[in-house]
Write a protein that holds these residues in place. Structure first.
Motif, short mmCIF file in Angstrom:
data_model
loop_
_atom_site.label_atom_id
_atom_site.label_comp_id
_atom_site.label_asym_id
_atom_site.label_seq_id
_atom_site.Cartn_x
_atom_site.Cartn_y
_atom_site.Cartn_z
N VAL A 110 48.70 -38.56 17.63
CA VAL A 110 47.67 -38.97 16.65
C VAL A 110 46.41 -39.38 17.39
N SER A 111 45.27 -38.87 16.94
CA SER A 111 44.00 -39.21 17.60
C SER A 111 43.50 -40.57 17.10
N GLU A 112 42.55 -41.12 17.84
CA GLU A 112 42.00 -42.42 17.43
C GLU A 112 41.36 -42.33 16.04
N ASP A 113 40.66 -41.21 15.79
CA ASP A 113 40.01 -41.04 14.48
C ASP A 113 41.06 -40.98 13.37
N GLN A 114 42.17 -40.30 13.64
CA GLN A 114 43.22 -40.19 12.61
C GLN A 114 43.88 -41.54 12.35
N LEU A 115 44.07 -42.32 13.42
CA LEU A 115 44.66 -43.65 13.25
C LEU A 115 43.71 -44.54 12.45
N ALA A 116 42.43 -44.47 12.80
CA ALA A 116 41.43 -45.29 12.10
C ALA A 116 41.36 -44.89 10.62
N ALA A 117 41.40 -43.58 10.35
CA ALA A 117 41.33 -43.11 8.97
C ALA A 117 42.57 -43.56 8.18
N GLN A 118 43.73 -43.51 8.86
CA GLN A 118 44.97 -43.94 8.20
C GLN A 118 44.88 -45.41 7.80
N PHE A 119 44.36 -46.22 8.70
CA PHE A 119 44.24 -47.65 8.41
C PHE A 119 43.12 -47.91 7.39
N ASP A 120 42.08 -47.09 7.42
CA ASP A 120 40.98 -47.31 6.47
C ASP A 120 41.48 -47.18 5.03
N THR A 121 42.31 -46.18 4.78
CA THR A 121 42.85 -46.00 3.42
C THR A 121 44.04 -46.95 3.15
N ASN A 122 45.01 -46.97 4.05
CA ASN A 122 46.29 -47.64 3.74
C ASN A 122 46.26 -49.16 3.93
N VAL A 123 45.34 -49.65 4.78
CA VAL A 123 45.31 -51.09 5.07
C VAL A 123 43.97 -51.71 4.64
N PHE A 124 42.87 -51.16 5.15
CA PHE A 124 41.56 -51.72 4.79
C PHE A 124 41.28 -51.54 3.30
N GLY A 125 41.76 -50.42 2.72
CA GLY A 125 41.54 -50.18 1.29
C GLY A 125 42.10 -51.31 0.43
N PRO A 126 43.41 -51.59 0.53
CA PRO A 126 43.98 -52.70 -0.24
C PRO A 126 43.33 -54.05 0.09
N TRP A 127 43.00 -54.25 1.35
CA TRP A 127 42.33 -55.51 1.75
C TRP A 127 40.97 -55.64 1.05
N ARG A 128 40.18 -54.53 1.09
CA ARG A 128 38.86 -54.50 0.46
C ARG A 128 38.93 -54.86 -1.03
N LEU A 129 39.83 -54.16 -1.73
CA LEU A 129 39.90 -54.33 -3.18
C LEU A 129 40.46 -55.71 -3.56
N THR A 130 41.47 -56.15 -2.82
CA THR A 130 42.07 -57.45 -3.13
C THR A 130 41.05 -58.56 -2.92
N ARG A 131 40.21 -58.41 -1.91
CA ARG A 131 39.18 -59.43 -1.66
C ARG A 131 38.17 -59.53 -2.81
N VAL A 132 37.94 -58.40 -3.49
CA VAL A 132 37.01 -58.42 -4.62
C VAL A 132 37.66 -59.13 -5.82
N VAL A 133 38.97 -58.97 -5.94
CA VAL A 133 39.69 -59.53 -7.09
C VAL A 133 39.98 -61.04 -6.90
N LEU A 134 40.19 -61.45 -5.68
CA LEU A 134 40.64 -62.83 -5.44
C LEU A 134 39.75 -63.95 -6.02
N PRO A 135 38.42 -63.82 -5.96
CA PRO A 135 37.60 -64.90 -6.56
C PRO A 135 37.91 -65.11 -8.05
N LEU A 136 38.21 -64.00 -8.76
CA LEU A 136 38.57 -64.12 -10.20
C LEU A 136 39.88 -64.88 -10.33
N TRP A 137 40.81 -64.55 -9.49
CA TRP A 137 42.13 -65.18 -9.58
C TRP A 137 42.08 -66.64 -9.17
N ARG A 138 41.22 -66.94 -8.19
CA ARG A 138 41.08 -68.36 -7.81
C ARG A 138 40.50 -69.14 -8.98
N ALA A 139 39.53 -68.51 -9.68
CA ALA A 139 38.89 -69.19 -10.82
C ALA A 139 39.90 -69.38 -11.96
#
Ligand code: NAP
Length: 275
Positions: A95-124
């Protein structure tokens, strides 16, 4: 009362089956996909309680817009299902570095990104349920799927951290650990730019198993996943981890047993306090 859902990756597979099931149950569903036109049929079937929007989880602006749409339409979000992901095939060396980064961008950073947008609502509102679709691969490393295995292990680390950090704010967290399901996963699988022959005996079995998964008689249908998540949403105290599908149990049990045995042996032998 009907709950309000935001689900990623609903064009096919598990996400689509879940959106359809929830809509049929009368839940209010924001079904998202990179190509929202793939959801036209579902929207037409459930015009009163299912809507769709474009959401590529790599896109921060789209994450923000999807959450705003849920707020404008439903007045909030009760359950977020971070489902969107794909598999990058290849061993660590292939696996190339670009492929690893792309895999994490969708599978890890994606859920992190979206959950961070939702969390302020849930804290409220002091409530919310974040569901992360991992895999048995987050615990059992399938040879030849290094980037994918690692992405799911990282996803579980994020989810567990969230559970420890936001439980006191009313935020519940569940990590789903599906076994093999008949979906578009094998078709969407990305291959490394270069295969290294030395690894073929190790990884070809995994590739073959993934490619033939949908042909197997006993492979789990996506409706099982939808059923499990529907039941999960009715639990007062949802579990942090939930295996999904008939085969998930066998995979996880043997991995947990091995881990426990290794730990006990190492500690018993005193290897952890050698000076
Ligand atoms: N099938 C299995 O055996 C299995 C086992 C364990 C875990 N899982 C997990 O289950 C989840 C669903 O997978 P599936 O099996 O249903 O596979 P699938 O049929 O290929 O569905 C994956 C979905 O994710 C979407 N997606 C991919 N990249 C995206 C991005 N950047 N932004 C938004 N959406 C994106 C795809 O959309 P496009 O149509 O636009 O590509 C598709 O809707 C994944 O998290 C997967 O890792 C699957």
């Amino acid at each position: 009362m009907a709950k309000r859902w935001l689900i990623t990756g609903c064009s096919t597979g598990l996400g689509r089956a879940l959106a359809a099931r929830l809509a049929a149950e009368g839940e209010r569903v924001l079904a998202t996909a990179r190509r929202p036109e793939t959801l036209a049929e579902l929207v037409a079937q459930y015009p009163d309680n299912l809507l769709s929007t474009a959401l590529d989880v790599r896109d921060q602006a789209q994450c923000q817009a999807a959450v705003e749409l849920a707020l404008d339409t439903f007045g909030g979000i009760d359950i977020l299902v971070n489902n969107a992901a794909y598999g990058q095939f290849g061993t660590l060396e292939e696996v190339s570095e670009d492929q690893l980064a792309a895999q994490f961008d969708t599978n890890v950073f994606g859920p992190w990104r979206l959950t961070r947008v939702v969390l302020p609502l849930w804290r409220a509102q002091r409530s919310g349920h974040a569901v992360f679709v991992s895999s048995v691969a987050g615990t059992v490393p399938f040879p030849g799927l290094a980037a994918y295995n690692a992405s799911k292990a990282a996803l579980e680390g994020l989810a567990e951290s969230l559970a420890a950090e936001a439980g006191h704010l009313g935020v519940k967290v569940t990590i789903l650990q599906p076994g093999g399901f008949a979906t578009g996963y094998a078709t969407a699988l990305r291959l490394p730019e270069q295969r290294i022959e030395d690894y073929a005996p190790i990884s070809n079995g995994t590739l073959g198993a993934l490619r033939s998964m949908n042909d197997k008689q006993d492979v789990n249908p996506p409706e099982v996943f939808a059923d499990v998540v529907w039941r999960l949403s009715g639990m007062q105290s949802p579990p942090l981890r939930l295996p999904v599908g008939r085969d998930s149990e066998a995979f996880l049990e043997s991995a947990y047993d091995t881990r426990r045995r290794e730990y006990d042996d190492v500690v018993k032998a005193g290897h952890h306090t050698v000076v």
